[in-house]
Enzyme design. Structure first.
Site, PDB file in Angstrom:
ATOM      1  N   PRO A   1       0.296  -1.293   0.160  1.00 10.01           N
ATOM      2  CA  PRO A   1       0.021  -0.057   0.368  1.00 10.01           C
ATOM      3  C   PRO A   1       0.502   1.514  -0.140  1.00 10.01           C
ATOM      4  CG  PRO A   1      -0.178  -0.762   1.718  1.00 10.01           C
ATOM      5  CD  PRO A   1       0.841  -2.035   0.855  1.00 10.01           C
TER       6      PRO A   1
ATOM      7  N   THR B   1       0.526   5.223  -0.640  1.00  9.22           N
ATOM      8  CA  THR B   1      -0.624   6.731  -0.199  1.00  9.22           C
ATOM      9  C   THR B   1      -0.649   7.978  -1.129  1.00  9.22           C
ATOM     10  OG1 THR B   1      -1.068   6.312   1.615  1.00  9.22           O
ATOM     11  CG2 THR B   1      -1.227   8.313   0.998  1.00  9.22           C
TER      12      THR B   1
ATOM     13  N   GLN C   1      -6.371  -1.608   1.853  1.00  4.72           N
ATOM     14  CA  GLN C   1      -6.216  -0.822   3.082  1.00  4.72           C
ATOM     15  C   GLN C   1      -7.501  -0.512   3.819  1.00  4.72           C
ATOM     16  OE1 GLN C   1      -2.713   0.701   4.311  1.00  4.72           O
ATOM     17  NE2 GLN C   1      -1.835  -0.994   4.844  1.00  4.72           N
TER      18      GLN C   1
ATOM     19  N   HIS D   1      -5.328  -2.370   8.804  1.00  9.87           N
ATOM     20  CA  HIS D   1      -3.789  -1.582   8.726  1.00  9.87           C
ATOM     21  C   HIS D   1      -3.935  -1.322  10.312  1.00  9.87           C
ATOM     22  CE1 HIS D   1      -0.764   0.316   8.033  1.00  9.87           C
ATOM     23  NE2 HIS D   1      -1.010   1.004   7.963  1.00  9.87           N
TER      24      HIS D   1
ATOM     25  N   ASN E   1       2.228   1.515  11.577  1.00  9.88           N
ATOM     26  CA  ASN E   1       2.507   2.012  11.093  1.00  9.88           C
ATOM     27  C   ASN E   1       1.632   3.208  12.041  1.00  9.88           C
ATOM     28  OD1 ASN E   1       3.435   1.037   9.355  1.00  9.88           O
ATOM     29  ND2 ASN E   1       2.612   1.703   7.768  1.00  9.88           N
TER      30      ASN E   1
ATOM     31  N   TYR F   1      -0.692   3.644  14.069  1.00  6.47           N
ATOM     32  CA  TYR F   1      -2.675   4.458  13.750  1.00  6.47           C
ATOM     33  C   TYR F   1      -3.558   3.550  14.856  1.00  6.47           C
ATOM     34  CZ  TYR F   1      -0.954   6.539   8.765  1.00  6.47           C
ATOM     35  OH  TYR F   1      -0.163   7.147   8.520  1.00  6.47           O
TER      36      TYR F   1
HETATM   37  C1  LIG Z   1       5.061   6.706   0.006  1.00  6.12           C
HETATM   38  C2  LIG Z   1       4.778   6.200   0.403  1.00  6.12           C
HETATM   39  C3  LIG Z   1       3.704   5.966   0.782  1.00  6.12           C
HETATM   40  C4  LIG Z   1       2.864   4.848   1.559  1.00  6.12           C
HETATM   41  N1  LIG Z   1       1.532   4.028   2.099  1.00  6.12           N
HETATM   42  C5  LIG Z   1       1.422   4.003   3.017  1.00  6.12           C
HETATM   43  C6  LIG Z   1      -0.197   3.393   3.702  1.00  6.12           C
HETATM   44  O1  LIG Z   1      -0.803   3.809   3.155  1.00  6.12           O
HETATM   45  N2  LIG Z   1      -0.455   2.552   4.058  1.00  6.12           N
HETATM   46  C7  LIG Z   1       0.981   1.563   4.440  1.00  6.12           C
HETATM   47  O2  LIG Z   1       0.919   0.246   5.433  1.00  6.12           O
HETATM   48  N3  LIG Z   1       2.123   1.407   4.161  1.00  6.12           N
HETATM   49  C8  LIG Z   1       2.365   2.881   3.473  1.00  6.12           C
HETATM   50  N4  LIG Z   1       3.456   2.513   3.374  1.00  6.12           N
HETATM   51  C9  LIG Z   1       5.008   1.489   3.705  1.00  6.12           C
HETATM   52  C10 LIG Z   1       5.135   0.625   2.132  1.00  6.12           C
HETATM   53  O3  LIG Z   1       3.339  -0.331   2.011  1.00  6.12           O
HETATM   54  C11 LIG Z   1       6.321  -0.622   2.474  1.00  6.12           C
HETATM   55  O4  LIG Z   1       5.853  -0.946   3.603  1.00  6.12           O
HETATM   56  C12 LIG Z   1       6.899   0.527   2.366  1.00  6.12           C
HETATM   57  O5  LIG Z   1       8.010   1.368   1.109  1.00  6.12           O
HETATM   58  C13 LIG Z   1       8.279  -0.495   2.838  1.00  6.12           C
HETATM   59  O6  LIG Z   1       8.596  -0.779   1.020  1.00  6.12           O
HETATM   60  P1  LIG Z   1       9.642  -0.368   0.328  1.00  6.12           P
HETATM   61  O7  LIG Z   1      10.752  -0.282   0.271  1.00  6.12           O
HETATM   62  O8  LIG Z   1       9.273  -1.823  -1.094  1.00  6.12           O
HETATM   63  O9  LIG Z   1       8.925   0.669  -0.813  1.00  6.12           O
HETATM   64  C14 LIG Z   1       3.877   4.286   2.425  1.00  6.12           C
HETATM   65  C15 LIG Z   1       5.684   3.821   2.232  1.00  6.12           C
HETATM   66  C16 LIG Z   1       5.819   5.047   1.152  1.00  6.12           C
HETATM   67  C17 LIG Z   1       7.308   5.084   0.195  1.00  6.12           C
END
Ligand SMILES: Cc1cc2nc3c(=O)[nH]c(=O)nc-3n(C[C@H](O)[C@H](O)[C@H](O)COP(=O)(O)O)c2cc1C
Length: 391
Positions: A27, A29, A102, A169, A172, A174
Site C-alpha cells: 500500500p 498512499t 487497506q 491496517h 505504522n 495508527y
Molecule cells: C509514499 C509512501 C506511502 C506509503 N503509504 C502507505 C500506506 O498507505 N499504508 C501502509 O501500510 N504503508 C504505506 N507505506 C509503506 C509501504 O507499504 C512499505 O511498507 C514501505 O515503503 C517499505 O517497502 P518498500 O521498500 O518496498 O518501499 C508507504 C510508503 C511510501 C514510500
C-alpha cells in the site's frame, strides 16, 4: 531466454483465492484523492499502470471522518464513495491482479486541522512523542464499539465496489497499533491491560470484518492484517509482544499476515545484539498457520526469490513499483535489463505518479527513492509551478 522464477508461478490462499503470481504491490498512499476522499482519475490511472502483479493493496482509506489521518486521503466512510473505489478495483483487475483495500482509523496520528476542529482520539489521552502538544481524547466504550462497526461498514463497501479483499491496517502507529501499544493504551477496562488484553480491539475488528465478509462476499474474499513489529517509544511494542500478537493472529479468521518494515531483513531496533531477522522470528511463530507477506527494500527479481526461499509466502514492493510500473511485464518478457531501479524526477509523470505522491517523494522520501538527481533543487511540477526539494 526468460528465467523461470518461482515468484511468477500462481499462488493460492487457503480460502481458494488465486493470484497470478507471488508479487504484491504494497500500500502506497498517493495523497491524491479529492478533499473529501473521493477517488481522482490520477489515482485510477496510477493503479491501472501497475496491474499485472498478483495482488495490489490499495493505499489506506479512512473508515470514518474522524479517523482521517492526512489530506488527500482515500475514504471508504460513506456509500457515496463506492463508485470511485470501484473504478480503482476495475483498473487493478485490468491485467488480472487482485484488489485489496487497506482500511484504517488514524487515531491520534492526525491533527485538529485535518479533522476540521475535532480533537484526535486514541485508546488513552497520551500524546505521541513526535507531537507532544497533540493530546488525543480517550475513546469511550460506546465510541470504540462504533469504530468496530465502521470497520465492518467499510468492508461492506469494499465488497460492493468489487474488491477481492481488505487489509486491516494494524501497523505504522495508527489506531489499531495504538490499542496494542503500552504507550498509547493505558486503559483499565476490557480494552486495555496486559499484552493479551491490548489485542482485544484488534480481535473485535477482525471478528466484525469477518462477519460482514461472510454476509456479503464470496468464500474466497481475502482478509489481511498488517502490523509493525517494534516501537522505539518507552514503553513501546517489543518484538516479544509482537510474537505474542502473531501467535494469536495465526489462530484468527484472517487469510494473511503482513509485517510492515522498511527492510525485510531488518533485525531488532531495540536489542542490537540480536542478529536474527524479525521476519525469521515471526515465521517461526506462525509455523505455517498463515501466509506471511514480507516487504521492505525488495527491488530485483533475485530479491523476490530470496524472500520466498527465506519462507515468505508473498513478497510486496512499494517504492520499486513506484519507479517501475512495468516490473512484472518486463520480467515476463525476459527484459529485466530495462527494469528501472532509479527514477529521474522528470519521469514521475511518465510512470503515472499522481501529484500528491510526487510532492511527498520529493520531500519526505527524497533520500529513499533512488532519484537519479537528488541534487536538483527545483523543477517544474505537474501543476506548472517551480518547487524546491524539501529536506
Ligand atoms: C509514499 C509512501 C506511502 C506509503 N503509504 C502507505 C500506506 O498507505 N499504508 C501502509 O501500510 N504503508 C504505506 N507505506 C509503506 C509501504 O507499504 C512499505 O511498507 C514501505 O515503503 C517499505 O517497502 P518498500 O521498500 O518496498 O518501499 C508507504 C510508503 C511510501 C514510500
Amino acid at each position: 531466454m526468460t528465467k523461470q522464477y518461482q515468484f511468477m508461478k500462481p499462488y493460492q490462499f487457503a480460502n481458494g483465492a488465486k493470484l497470478q503470481n507471488h508479487v504484491v504491490m504494497a500500500p502506497v498512499t498517493t495523497q491524491s484523492s479529492f478533499f473529501d476522499g473521493t477517488v481522482s482519475d490520477d489515482e485510477v490511472n496510477f493503479y491501472r499502470m501497475r496491474s499485472g502483479v498478483g495482488m495490489i493493496i490499495v493505499e489506506v482509506a479512512n473508515i470514518n471522518a474522524t479517523g482521517k489521518g492526512f489530506e488527500g486521503e482515500l475514504s471508504v466512510a460513506e456509500d457515496r464513495f463506492i463508485p470511485g473505489l470501484a473504478k480503482i478495483a476495475n483498473a487493478i483487475h485490468s491485467k488480472g491482479s487482485k484488489a485489496v483495500l487497506q482500511i484504517f482509523d488514524a487515531g491520534r496520528k492526525t491533527t485538529k486541522e485535518i479533522l476540521r476542529g475535532k480533537q484526535p482520539h486514541s485508546a488513552s489521552a497520551v500524546a505521541p512523542h513526535r507531537d507532544p502538544e497533540n493530546i488525543p481524547v480517550a475513546l469511550t466504550e460506546q465510541e470504540i464499539e462504533k469504530i468496530i462497526k465502521d470497520f465492518g461498514e467499510a468492508t461492506r463497501r469494499a465488497i460492493a465496489a468489487g474488491y477481492d479483499g481488505v487489509e486491516i491496517h494494524g501497523a505504522n502507529t495508527y489506531l489499531l497499533q495504538q490499542f496494542f501499544s503500552p504507550h498509547s493504551n493505558q486503559r483499565t477496562d476490557k480494552w486495555g491491560g496486559d499484552v493479551y488484553q491490548r489485542m482485544t480491539f484488534a480481535k473485535a475488528v477482525i471478528a466484525e470484518v469477518r462477519k460482514v465478509a461472510e454476509l456479503y462476499a464470496q468464500d474466497d474474499f481475502i482478509i489481511g492484517y498488517r502490523f509493525s513489529p517494534e516501537e522505539l517509544s518507552k514503553p513501546g511494542i517489543t518484538i516479544e509482544d509482537t510474537l505474542k500478537l502473531v501467535d494469536v493472529l495465526s489462530e484468527e479468521p484472517i487469510d494473511y499476515l503482513h509485517s510492515s518494515m522498511g527492510n525485510r531483513k531488518r533485525t531488532s531496533l531495540i536489542n542490537k545484539e540480536d542478529n536474527e531477522t524479525l521476519n525469521h522470528k515471526i515465521l517461526h511463530v506462525i509455523a505455517g498457520r498463515k501466509p506471511l507477506i514480507e516487504v521492505g527494500n525488495v527491488q530485483t527479481p533475485e530479491d523476490v526469490e530470496e524472500a520466498l526461499r527465506a519462507g515468505a509466502s508473498l513478497v510486496a514492493m512499494g517504492r520499486e513499483l513506484l519507479r517501475e510500473p512495468n516490473w512484472i511485464e518486463k520480467v515476463k518478457a525476459g527484459d529485466e535489463k530495462s527494469i528501472r531501479y532509479q527514477l529521474s524526477p522528470v519521469d514521475m509523470d511518465l510512470v503515472g505518479l499522481p501529484g500528491g505522491l510526487q510532492r511527498e517523494l520529493r520531500t519526505g522520501f527524497l533520500n529513499a527513492m533512488n532519484f537519479t538527481d537528488q541534487k536538483t533543487t527545483s523543477f517544474l511540477n505537474k501543476f506548472g509551478q517551480v518547487e524546491g526539494f524539501g529536506g
